[in-house]
Write a protein that holds these residues in place. Structure first.
Motif, PDB file in Angstrom:
ATOM      1  N   UNK A  10      71.411  39.369  88.113  1.00 17.42           N
ATOM      2  CA  UNK A  10      71.248  38.236  89.117  1.00 17.42           C
ATOM      3  C   UNK A  10      70.609  39.012  90.428  1.00 17.42           C
ATOM      4  N   UNK A  11      69.393  38.235  90.819  1.00 19.49           N
ATOM      5  CA  UNK A  11      69.007  38.840  91.966  1.00 19.49           C
ATOM      6  C   UNK A  11      69.170  37.917  92.966  1.00 19.49           C
ATOM      7  N   UNK A  12      69.534  38.196  94.185  1.00 26.63           N
ATOM      8  CA  UNK A  12      70.149  37.338  95.183  1.00 26.63           C
ATOM      9  C   UNK A  12      69.325  38.063  96.533  1.00 26.63           C
ATOM     10  N   UNK A  13      68.728  36.942  97.291  1.00 23.64           N
ATOM     11  CA  UNK A  13      68.272  37.179  98.541  1.00 23.64           C
ATOM     12  C   UNK A  13      68.932  36.616  99.589  1.00 23.64           C
ATOM     13  N   UNK A  14      69.715  37.522 100.486  1.00 26.90           N
ATOM     14  CA  UNK A  14      70.892  37.046 101.420  1.00 26.90           C
ATOM     15  C   UNK A  14      70.079  36.114 102.378  1.00 26.90           C
ATOM     16  N   UNK A  15      71.068  35.064 102.992  1.00 30.27           N
ATOM     17  CA  UNK A  15      70.521  34.035 103.989  1.00 30.27           C
ATOM     18  C   UNK A  15      69.183  33.672 103.850  1.00 30.27           C
ATOM     19  N   UNK A  16      68.842  33.274 102.364  1.00 28.32           N
ATOM     20  CA  UNK A  16      67.410  32.886 102.133  1.00 28.32           C
ATOM     21  C   UNK A  16      66.938  31.724 103.026  1.00 28.32           C
ATOM     22  N   UNK A  17      67.545  30.577 103.473  1.00 29.00           N
ATOM     23  CA  UNK A  17      67.299  29.548 104.073  1.00 29.00           C
ATOM     24  C   UNK A  17      66.742  29.795 105.438  1.00 29.00           C
ATOM     25  N   UNK A  18      67.441  30.715 106.144  1.00 20.84           N
ATOM     26  CA  UNK A  18      67.015  31.234 107.488  1.00 20.84           C
ATOM     27  C   UNK A  18      65.785  32.172 107.363  1.00 20.84           C
ATOM     28  N   UNK A  19      66.026  33.033 106.292  1.00 21.56           N
ATOM     29  CA  UNK A  19      64.705  33.932 106.015  1.00 21.56           C
ATOM     30  C   UNK A  19      63.291  33.284 105.792  1.00 21.56           C
ATOM     31  N   UNK A  20      63.486  31.927 105.086  1.00 16.74           N
ATOM     32  CA  UNK A  20      62.330  31.144 104.697  1.00 16.74           C
ATOM     33  C   UNK A  20      62.023  30.510 106.217  1.00 16.74           C
ATOM     34  N   UNK A  92      57.469  39.336  86.784  1.00 19.85           N
ATOM     35  CA  UNK A  92      56.354  40.337  86.380  1.00 19.85           C
ATOM     36  C   UNK A  92      56.999  41.725  85.558  1.00 19.85           C
ATOM     37  N   UNK A  93      58.297  42.176  86.218  1.00 15.74           N
ATOM     38  CA  UNK A  93      58.957  42.907  85.400  1.00 15.74           C
ATOM     39  C   UNK A  93      59.791  42.793  84.408  1.00 15.74           C
ATOM     40  N   UNK A  94      60.501  41.458  84.243  1.00 17.45           N
ATOM     41  CA  UNK A  94      61.460  41.078  83.493  1.00 17.45           C
ATOM     42  C   UNK A  94      61.044  39.638  83.056  1.00 17.45           C
ATOM     43  N   UNK A  95      60.851  39.305  81.741  1.00 21.77           N
ATOM     44  CA  UNK A  95      60.654  38.173  81.285  1.00 21.77           C
ATOM     45  C   UNK A  95      61.882  37.085  81.302  1.00 21.77           C
ATOM     46  N   UNK A  96      61.756  35.748  80.920  1.00 24.89           N
ATOM     47  CA  UNK A  96      63.012  35.073  81.026  1.00 24.89           C
ATOM     48  C   UNK A  96      63.598  34.611  82.305  1.00 24.89           C
ATOM     49  N   UNK A  97      62.986  34.506  83.491  1.00 25.82           N
ATOM     50  CA  UNK A  97      63.367  34.091  84.634  1.00 25.82           C
ATOM     51  C   UNK A  97      63.923  32.711  84.803  1.00 25.82           C
ATOM     52  N   UNK A  98      65.003  32.688  85.238  1.00 23.24           N
ATOM     53  CA  UNK A  98      65.669  31.362  85.673  1.00 23.24           C
ATOM     54  C   UNK A  98      66.004  31.147  87.137  1.00 23.24           C
ATOM     55  N   UNK A  99      65.366  30.230  87.933  1.00 21.25           N
ATOM     56  CA  UNK A  99      65.473  30.010  89.157  1.00 21.25           C
ATOM     57  C   UNK A  99      66.819  29.295  89.306  1.00 21.25           C
ATOM     58  N   UNK A 100      67.971  29.704  89.785  1.00 22.78           N
ATOM     59  CA  UNK A 100      69.252  29.075  90.017  1.00 22.78           C
ATOM     60  C   UNK A 100      69.197  28.068  91.201  1.00 22.78           C
ATOM     61  N   UNK A 101      68.619  28.584  92.132  1.00 26.92           N
ATOM     62  CA  UNK A 101      68.157  27.829  93.496  1.00 26.92           C
ATOM     63  C   UNK A 101      67.551  28.869  94.432  1.00 26.92           C
ATOM     64  N   UNK A 102      66.546  28.240  95.226  1.00 27.66           N
ATOM     65  CA  UNK A 102      65.818  29.199  96.116  1.00 27.66           C
ATOM     66  C   UNK A 102      66.707  30.351  96.921  1.00 27.66           C
ATOM     67  N   UNK A 103      66.178  31.635  96.395  1.00 28.25           N
ATOM     68  CA  UNK A 103      67.039  32.785  96.948  1.00 28.25           C
ATOM     69  C   UNK A 103      67.869  33.328  96.000  1.00 28.25           C
TER      70      UNK A 103
END
Length: 531
Positions: A10-20, A92-103
């Motif tokens: 899992x790749x997680x971008x912390x505080x994504x709503x405020x980052x966006x 681009x690096x790993x196939x099979x990406x699933x977006x759980x939610x933005x961030x």
């Protein structure tokens, strides 16, 4: 139970709503800022947290702790649009990406671990890839099960295979109430109940027998219990959706605007759910594909903790198209408009468990037909042709109801349950004109009544003149001064309720008409009518 959990990265971008929000506003991340939804903090920057701002905090309290706080409104479209470059960098690096939610995105761990030598090496490569391609900071976690992998990403750790339950055990039971829904739907009430029962950790919750959890707390709690045990939210299913369930829409002219994408999303989502309903299935993993005029192929998979509704499907399609068409920071935008859009259910569950309550089961078909009719009207006349009311917070009667286009999220921008000192007392007016009507409130001598510096009437109201007609006042109440944004006003403002005398009214008051009048801009205005 852990043997059924799929291992994920899992790749997680912390505080994504405020980052966006800060990215869209071109503000520095060092600025204290917070994103609010329904008057509560959804996410905040590090400087805001240092000042004491926390997720779930009310706006007034957060501004009290951090007076220089920059306030941003929650915007799922913005979050999804700006997250598309991150998802593309991972794909681009790993196939099979699933977006759980933005961030938050997830990928199967087995393939990347073999290719890069280990799960830790794959995690490091993903960190470097996202930073190099988008400039965004992220954290990566690996574990068995989506819920455990998300919590591992929040801590930037790799959990050993089979060790998810031990990893989760010491964590607080409040972790089951995740904003991404990885442990099911809203569990705030469940968390509160478990704490009152003395269950403080996920380990203590997981130790309860599943049969007892289902009997005592219900089906939603059972989903959270499976997550606390390190298992998948739903038991694994080998059922593969038929390719015939995919729906495709040919677009002419090509789609290159977000408002047009919203119309297309609603129609194609309804078609998909009609096809799934015919076979008794519901979608939990949605594939979205598009083809442009220049034969560019675009594809993304969205995962949802709960079975998707037509509205939820349309939202994800709209977000994805917005991200493809207007993505920023490293994403390669399509060079032409979209001419073909396809949806397919990548994972389905039996819809038999999706029970409706008695009222919804009786009106569900009619509601669906009405919804389709509204969408067709919007397609012909535009999104603002069909509006629906949302109860909102505010002191002014015009702020209490907000009209939003049909199909948009019907959530209040401000919490309507707050006290809102100074608001008009119940009952609310039955008619609120779009623009206030001018009026005159007169005393017994026929002179206009005003307000003193203390917000009191200069005389007793006896008659009201509006729309060229003068009527006697039988009863009145007020005035109620309005002190909202007093620093921007150089005038006294107050509201008054007056009951007009009616010849055909009986002793009980039936047949009477009352007005809500406000003294503003040095004169009276009719803001509402009671009938």
């Amino acid at each position: 139970m852990n043997t059924h959990a799929v291992r994920r990265i899992v790749v997680w971008c912390p505080d994504w709503p405020v980052v966006a929000a800060m990215t869209a506003a071109e503000l520095s991340y060092s600025t204290p800022a917070a994103v609010f939804d329904a008057n509560r903090v959804v996410a905040c920057t590090g400087p805001a947290r240092s000042a004491g701002v926390r997720r779930g905090m009310r706006r007034r309290e957060s501004q009290g702790r951090c007076p220089e706080l920059v306030v941003c409104q929650h915007d799922p479209d913005r979050d999804a649009r700006l997250f598309e470059p991150v998802a593309a960098a991972v794909e681009d690096l790993v196939p099979g990406v699933e977006v759980v939610r933005p961030g938050l995105v997830a990928v199967p761990a087995r393939g990347p671990a073999r290719y890069f030598g280990s799960e830790s090496a794959a995690a490091e490569r993903l960190l470097d890839q996202v930073a190099a391609r988008t400039g965004q900071e992220c954290q990566v976690g690996v574990a068995d099960g989506m819920f455990a992998a998300i919590l591992a990403a929040r801590r930037g750790t790799v959990v050993a295979p089979g060790g998810s339950r031990e990893f989760l055990a010491p964590l607080g039971v409040a972790e089951v109430d995740q904003p991404d829904g990885s442990a099911g739907s809203d569990h705030r009430d469940l968390v509160d109940l478990l704490r009152r029962l003395g269950i403080r950790t996920l380990g203590a919750f997981a130790a309860l027998p599943s049969s007892e959890v289902a009997t005592r707390f219900g089906a939603e709690a059972l989903t959270a219990h499976r997550a606390a045990c390190g298992a998948e939210q739903r038991p694994p299913s080998r059922r593969r959706p038929s390719p015939d369930l995919a729906v495709t829409e040919k677009l002419d002219p090509p789609l290159d605007r977000v408002d047009a994408a919203a119309f297309v999303a609603k129609g194609i989502a309804e078609r998909l759910h009609h096809a799934l309903g015919a076979v008794g299935w519901a979608c939990t993993r949605l594939g979205i594909s598009a083809r442009t005029e220049n034969d560019e192929e675009l594809h993304r998979v969205w995962r949802c903790a709960e079975p998707l509704t037509p509205t939820g499907t349309a939202d994800r399609v709209r977000w994805q198209l917005d991200g493809w068409l207007h993505g920023r920071r490293g994403a390669e935008r399509p060079t032409a408009g979209v001419v073909e859009l396809s949806l397919f259910p990548d994972e389905v569950v039996d819809a038999g468990g999706l029970q409706l309550d008695l009222m919804r089961s009786a009106t569900g078909d009619a509601d669906a037909r009405a919804s389709r009719a509204f969408v067709r009207v919007q397609g012909m006349l535009g999104p603002d042709a069909v509006l629906t009311g949302v109860l909102d917070g505010g002191r002014d009667v015009r702020d209490r109801v907000r009209l939003v286009p049909w199909g948009d999220e019907r959530s209040p921008s401000r919490d309507p349950d707050l006290p809102w000192p100074g608001r008009v007392p119940a009952p609310s007016p039955s008619l609120v004109p779009e623009e206030p009507w001018p009026a005159d409130v007169l005393d017994g001598e026929g002179c206009s009544i005003g307000l003193t510096d203390r917000g009191r009437l200069t005389a007793l109201p006896c008659r009201v003149t509006s729309a060229g007609r003068t009527r006697a006042v039988s009863r009145w109440a007020g005035p109620w001064p309005l002190a909202e944004r007093w620093w921007e006003r150089d005038r006294t403002t107050a509201r008054l309720q007056v009951v007009l005398a009616e010849e055909d009214a009986d002793e009980s008051g039936e047949g009477e008409t009352a007005l809500l009048v406000v003294f503003e801009r040095e004169r009276w205005w009719v803001q509402g009518v009671y009938r």
